[in-house]
Scaffold this active site. Structure first.
Site, PDB file in Angstrom:
ATOM      1  CG  HIS A 378      -1.995  -0.997   1.211  1.00  0.00           C
ATOM      2  ND1 HIS A 378      -3.264  -0.761   0.720  1.00  0.00           N
ATOM      3  CD2 HIS A 378      -1.979  -2.274   1.618  1.00  0.00           C
ATOM      4  CE1 HIS A 378      -3.983  -1.861   0.843  1.00  0.00           C
ATOM      5  NE2 HIS A 378      -3.222  -2.798   1.384  1.00  0.00           N
ATOM      6  CE  LYS A 569      -5.869  14.109   0.355  1.00  0.00           C
ATOM      7  NZ  LYS A 569      -5.976  12.941  -0.510  1.00  0.00           N
ATOM      8  NE  ARG A 570      -3.147  10.240  10.123  1.00  0.00           N
ATOM      9  CZ  ARG A 570      -2.744   9.278  10.946  1.00  0.00           C
ATOM     10  NH1 ARG A 570      -3.448   8.170  11.064  1.00  0.00           N
ATOM     11  NH2 ARG A 570      -1.660   9.434  11.686  1.00  0.00           N
ATOM     12  CE  LYS A 575      -1.942  10.859   3.104  1.00  0.00           C
ATOM     13  NZ  LYS A 575      -2.613  10.001   2.080  1.00  0.00           N
ATOM     14  CB  THR A 677      -9.867   5.188  -0.965  1.00  0.00           C
ATOM     15  OG1 THR A 677      -9.307   5.515   0.312  1.00  0.00           O
ATOM     16  CG2 THR A 677      -9.211   3.931  -1.493  1.00  0.00           C
ATOM     17  CE  LYS A 681     -13.733   6.496   1.233  1.00  0.00           C
ATOM     18  NZ  LYS A 681     -12.817   6.569   2.390  1.00  0.00           N
TER      19      LYS A 681
HETATM   20  C1  26W Z   1       4.173   0.823   9.866  1.00  0.00           C
HETATM   21  C2  26W Z   1       3.390   2.060   9.902  1.00  0.00           C
HETATM   22  C3  26W Z   1       2.461   2.149   8.757  1.00  0.00           C
HETATM   23  C4  26W Z   1       1.114   2.049   8.984  1.00  0.00           C
HETATM   24  C5  26W Z   1       0.243   2.118   7.937  1.00  0.00           C
HETATM   25  C6  26W Z   1       2.939   2.301   7.483  1.00  0.00           C
HETATM   26  C7  26W Z   1       2.073   2.365   6.431  1.00  0.00           C
HETATM   27  C8  26W Z   1       0.733   2.268   6.654  1.00  0.00           C
HETATM   28  C9  26W Z   1      -0.236   2.291   5.506  1.00  0.00           C
HETATM   29  C10 26W Z   1       0.386   1.574   4.327  1.00  0.00           C
HETATM   30  C11 26W Z   1      -0.651   3.661   5.170  1.00  0.00           C
HETATM   31  C12 26W Z   1      -1.863   3.699   4.289  1.00  0.00           C
HETATM   32  O1  26W Z   1      -2.965   3.788   4.764  1.00  0.00           O
HETATM   33  N1  26W Z   1      -1.652   3.680   2.973  1.00  0.00           N
HETATM   34  C13 26W Z   1      -2.713   4.026   2.051  1.00  0.00           C
HETATM   35  O2  26W Z   1      -3.403   2.871   1.618  1.00  0.00           O
HETATM   36  C14 26W Z   1      -4.524   3.225   0.831  1.00  0.00           C
HETATM   37  C15 26W Z   1      -5.280   1.959   0.509  1.00  0.00           C
HETATM   38  O3  26W Z   1      -4.585   1.189  -0.411  1.00  0.00           O
HETATM   39  C16 26W Z   1      -4.090   3.987  -0.410  1.00  0.00           C
HETATM   40  O4  26W Z   1      -5.244   4.402  -1.100  1.00  0.00           O
HETATM   41  C17 26W Z   1      -3.255   5.201  -0.032  1.00  0.00           C
HETATM   42  O5  26W Z   1      -2.731   5.814  -1.187  1.00  0.00           O
HETATM   43  C18 26W Z   1      -2.118   4.777   0.886  1.00  0.00           C
HETATM   44  O6  26W Z   1      -1.412   5.918   1.363  1.00  0.00           O
END
Ligand code: 26W
Length: 837
Positions: A378, A569-570, A575, A677, A681
């Site tokens: 992701h 968003k975060r 971003k 995503t 929406k």
């Molecule tokens: C280890 C810490 C950590 C926690 C969560 C690292 C990375 C994440 C996720 C990968 C972050 C995340 O939410 N990524 C998002 O995933 C979405 C679903 O596929 C994508 O639409 C977003 O672009 C992506 O940033």
């Protein structure tokens, strides 16, 4: 009947056999009164504005209807002996359950009627439910949308996750700064979970492994002297859309083992043993609030192993019981989808369970593992790639580390065969990163052990093949594939935007609710003046609802006649919320200069949480708030421009925000946002996008056509190129607008009495190593926003584009995404639930 007698009965009575519950308003009302009075023990003196109990009673009425279907779904899966997929994820960002359950059960109108007859408003009761915020952002919400679609498609998919006591923190804004507060979402109890202690699993930590020999004289490893924790499952129902299916999300809670109570308590050290009970329960206490940088905390690795082990044991135990301990068909009938590397301990754990507990050989165990694991990536950000110190692994999960070493040794032999003598490549591809503190590379572990590796949008999957995972792609091109993300239209249109849903259904029928591609039938209506007028009216009403929320939560007055420009968003540098606020400052500067000819009034809404340890992201929040204060209080600005930062952005806030947005900001540095995503929406709800060629934006633009999308900025390739000789100071010097914005910031215009607080932000923009290229994209962004403003002044043209956006959103349903996962990765049969009758 006496107890002994009952036990010895060979054919037990089926205690779960019941006549169906009524679904008519009168049934619902009677049942509601029953729960309110007889179960919750309320009486006529109970204050009618105390919605809590009424909410509980209503939720119980709805839950009973879910229960019937849930059981019938399980029985249908059991009896069909079908293949199943398990979606392993550290995050499930479910939001609220009641409204979605009511919609999917088809009870919405009947319930409104039933409640009206007892003078209660459905909307008031819904507001009582706290969000289940068991996720950070995109990845967690995607998991929730996937479950909704799988249930709707009648796919036998079960989610496995963690029942965090505390979900995503609550965000307050104090003097412009983010302040975090714990989210004790379970405090008022959770109607939607069913505890199933009978399926608890034992999880091992620490200790060491030793060799023993089994009855046949073969060596078997044993993991001994461990400190064990109990994993207790809580099941959450996942209803499909009006199809009788209710799938399961199983969430694990950590508890101390029973011996603990007996032995440790009596050992004399009473307080010490209570403390170690807390030690066990700590594992599922809190969700880690990082969404893009791993921080190497031991507790996080414990969480990850806890989830992987509990879920695998659960699946394996069920299999061994129903298949009389025969594992030969296990791989044919089970699939594990890993949501990023977070649950990737599942790889060595499955090997361990198959070899050490079940006595399989390495090759037998590896065959099963390799043909059941599938991995989704992701993120492309290198800082988000999980690596765990070997030393930590050794201490916490010694037996797993042994297995990882063996996987690595065998894998590197393969690499050496394919590229003889290429030591560089062996080092690059090794599951162990050498260095002063050697690390386990979890993404490589997941790739090596999976039969499928996918990205989440076309561009992202391409960048994985060409960049991050190139070596692996060369070795196993057939493993790599793309599955573009989606969102569930049940929550993100039918539920969140009832007025638009009704209008759409009136024009093209309601088939879109389970077949989003049907939205394309709106296309021919985009120029119809009557449809346009209705469309505008719906958007207006949704803007009124959003403006009410902004007024209540931010104290800022948004006029629904202005353009609503939204970025939620975060908060992260990639971003580029910073780019957004620089544009706001530019608009402010134009107003102050009197450059307001043909002005389009604009209300800019920004929201999102910063990881508590991410200082720059927190500064960006402060900047947004300071700019908002100055802009909103300047009489010269008036209604030309408003800015608000919405605190505590979450699923239930998005349900109000996306229907009311005119403009969707998707402005990440190209090549950095895996998919996005939120962009989907907004599009679904008729917002237009201003965005870069990044993630799924590219596919959104392809679907809606370039005329209906406001594109700007460098491409991923151009960005890569530009970084080589990036000179932001020259860009600033050559761009009068940007220069003036920078001067306003430098002069302290937005930080009076707070001298210097934005220095780090100014430096970041001017840094030739700024990876996010904010200055590089500024002028093109401003130009795109100018086109947006002009387009908005032509309301007929804008409405046409708005309709075309909704009409072109068909691809972005998770129904489509799940069909693709199923066709190319899972190969499950659809199993209808037994009817409730
Ligand atoms: C280890 C810490 C950590 C926690 C969560 C690292 C990375 C994440 C996720 C990968 C972050 C995340 O939410 N990524 C998002 O995933 C979405 C679903 O596929 C994508 O639409 C977003 O672009 C992506 O940033």
């Amino acid at each position: 009947m006496d107890k002994e007698n009952f036990k010895s009965e060979t054919a037990c009575p089926d205690l779960t056999n019941l006549p169906p519950l009524g679904m008519e308003p009168a049934d619902l009302e009677r049942h509601f009164r029953h729960y309110y009075t007889n179960y919750l023990g309320r009486d006529r003196n109970c204050c009618s504005t105390h919605y809590h109990y009424a909410y509980d009673a209503l939720a119980l009425v709805v839950r009973d209807r879910l229960m019937e279907r849930w059981k019938n779904t399980r029985y249908a899966y059991e009896e069909s002996d079908c293949k199943r997929t398990y979606y392993l994820s550290l995050e499930f960002l479910m939001g609220r359950t009641l409204g979605n359950a009511v919609l999917n059960l088809g009870l919405d109108e009947k319930l409104t009627q039933a409640l009206n007859s007892i003078c209660l408003e459905y909307e008031d009761l819904e507001g009582v439910e706290p969000d289940a915020g068991l996720g950070n952002g995109g990845l967690g919400r995607l998991a929730a949308c996937f479950l909704d679609s799988c249930a709707t498609l009648q796919l036998p998919v079960q989610g496995y996750g963690i029942r965090y006591e505390y979900g995503m923190f609550r965000q307050h804004i104090v003097n412009g700064y983010q302040v975090e507060e714990p989210d004790h979402w379970l405090r008022i109890g959770n109607i939607w979970e069913i505890k199933r202690p009978e399926y608890s699993q034992r999880i091992k930590f620490c200790g060491y492994s030793e060799a023993t020999s089994d009855v046949a004289g073969r060596t078997r490893m044993r993991w001994v002297n461990t400190r064990d924790v109990l994993a207790v499952p809580y099941d959450v129902p996942i209803p499909g859309y009006r199809n009788g299916t209710v799938n399961t999300l199983r969430l694990w809670k950590a508890e101390a083992t029973e011996e603990f109570d007996l032995e440790e308590f009596n050992s004399g050290d009473y307080t010490g043993s209570v403390a170690s009970k807390n030690e066990a329960e700590k594992i599922t206490m809190v969700l880690y609030p990082n969404d893009s940088s791993e921080n190497g905390k031991e507790l996080r690795l414990q969480q990850q192993y806890f989830l992987a082990s509990a879920s695998l044991q659960d699946v394996l135990n069920r299999w061994l019981i129903t298949e009389q301990a025969d594992l030969s068909r296990f791989a044919e009938k089970n699939c594990f989808q890993l949501n990023d590397t977070h649950p990737s301990c599942a790889v060595p754990e499955l090997m361990r369970l198959l070899m050490d507990d079940q006595g399989l050989s390495w090759d037998e165990a590896w065959d099963i593992t390799r043909s059941t694991m599938a991995y989704t990536n992701h993120t492309l950000l290198p800082e988000a790639l999980e690596r765990w110190p070997v030393r930590m692994f050794q201490r916490l999960l010694p037996r797993l580390l042994e297995i990882i070493y063996e996987i690595n040794a065998r894998f590197l032999k393969q690499v050496a065969e394919r590229w003889p003598g290429d030591m560089q490549r062996q080092r690059r591809m090794s599951l162990i990163e050498e260095g002063p503190e050697p690390q386990v590379r979890m993404a490589f572990l997941a790739i090596v052990a999976s039969f499928s590796v996918n990205g989440v949008a076309e561009l992202h999957s391409k960048l994985l093949r060409e960049g991050l995972f190139h070596d692996f792609y060369e070795l196993w091109p057939e493993k790599f594939n793309n599955k573009t993300n989606g969102v569930t239209q049940r929550r993100w249109l039918a539920y969140s935007n009832p007025e638009l849903s009704d209008l759409i259904s009136e024009k093209i029928g309601s088939g879109w609710v389970t077949d989003l591609a049907q939205l394309s039938r709106l296309r021919p209506l985009a120029d119809d003046p009557a449809v346009q007028q209705r469309w505008q009216q719906v958007k207006y009403n949704n803007k009124v609802r959003l403006a009410e929320m902004v007024a209540a939560d931010c104290g800022v007055k948004f006029s629904p006649d202005a353009m609503f420009d939204v970025q939620v968003k975060r908060i992260h540098e990639y971003k580029r919320q910073l780019l957004n606020i620089l544009h706001v400052i530019h608009l402010y500067d134009r107003i102050k200069r009197g450059d307001t000819h043909n002005w389009t009034p604009r209300c800019v809404l920004i929201g999102g949480k910063a990881a508590p340890g991410y200082a720059m992201a927190k500064q960006i929040i402060k900047l947004i708030n300071n700019v908002a204060t100055v802009v909103n209080n300047d009489p010269a600005v008036g209604s030309l421009l408003k800015v608000a930062f919405i605190p505590n952005y979450r699923v239930s806030a998005m349900e109000v925000i996306c229907p009311g947005a005119d403009l969707s900001e998707q402005i990440s540095t190209a090549g950095k946002e895996a998919s996005g995503t939120g962009n989907m929406k907004f599009m679904l709800n008729g917002a237009l996008t201003v965005g870069t060629l990044d993630g799924a934006n590219i596919e959104i633009r392809e679907e809606v056509g370039e005329d209906n999308f406001f594109l700007f900025g460098l491409t991923a390739e151009e960005a890569e190129e530009r970084r080589k000789d990036y000179d932001p100071l020259a860009i600033i010097a050559g761009d009068e607008n940007l220069q003036r914005v920078m001067q306003l910031l430098q002069s302290g215009h937005f930080s009076q009495f707070e001298a210097g607080i934005f220095d780090s932000i100014l430096q970041a923009i001017q840094n030739p190593h700024d990876p996010w290229l904010v200055a590089a994209d500024f002028s093109d962004y401003v130009a795109a926003q100018q086109r947006v403003a002009q387009a908005y002044r032509d309301q007929t043209g804008w409405t046409r584009m708005s309709i075309l956006n909704t009409a072109s959103a068909g691809k972005f349903s998770t129904d489509r995404t799940m069909e693709e996962y199923n066709a190319k990765i899972w190969n499950l049969s659809k199993i209808p639930a037994f009817p409730v009758e």
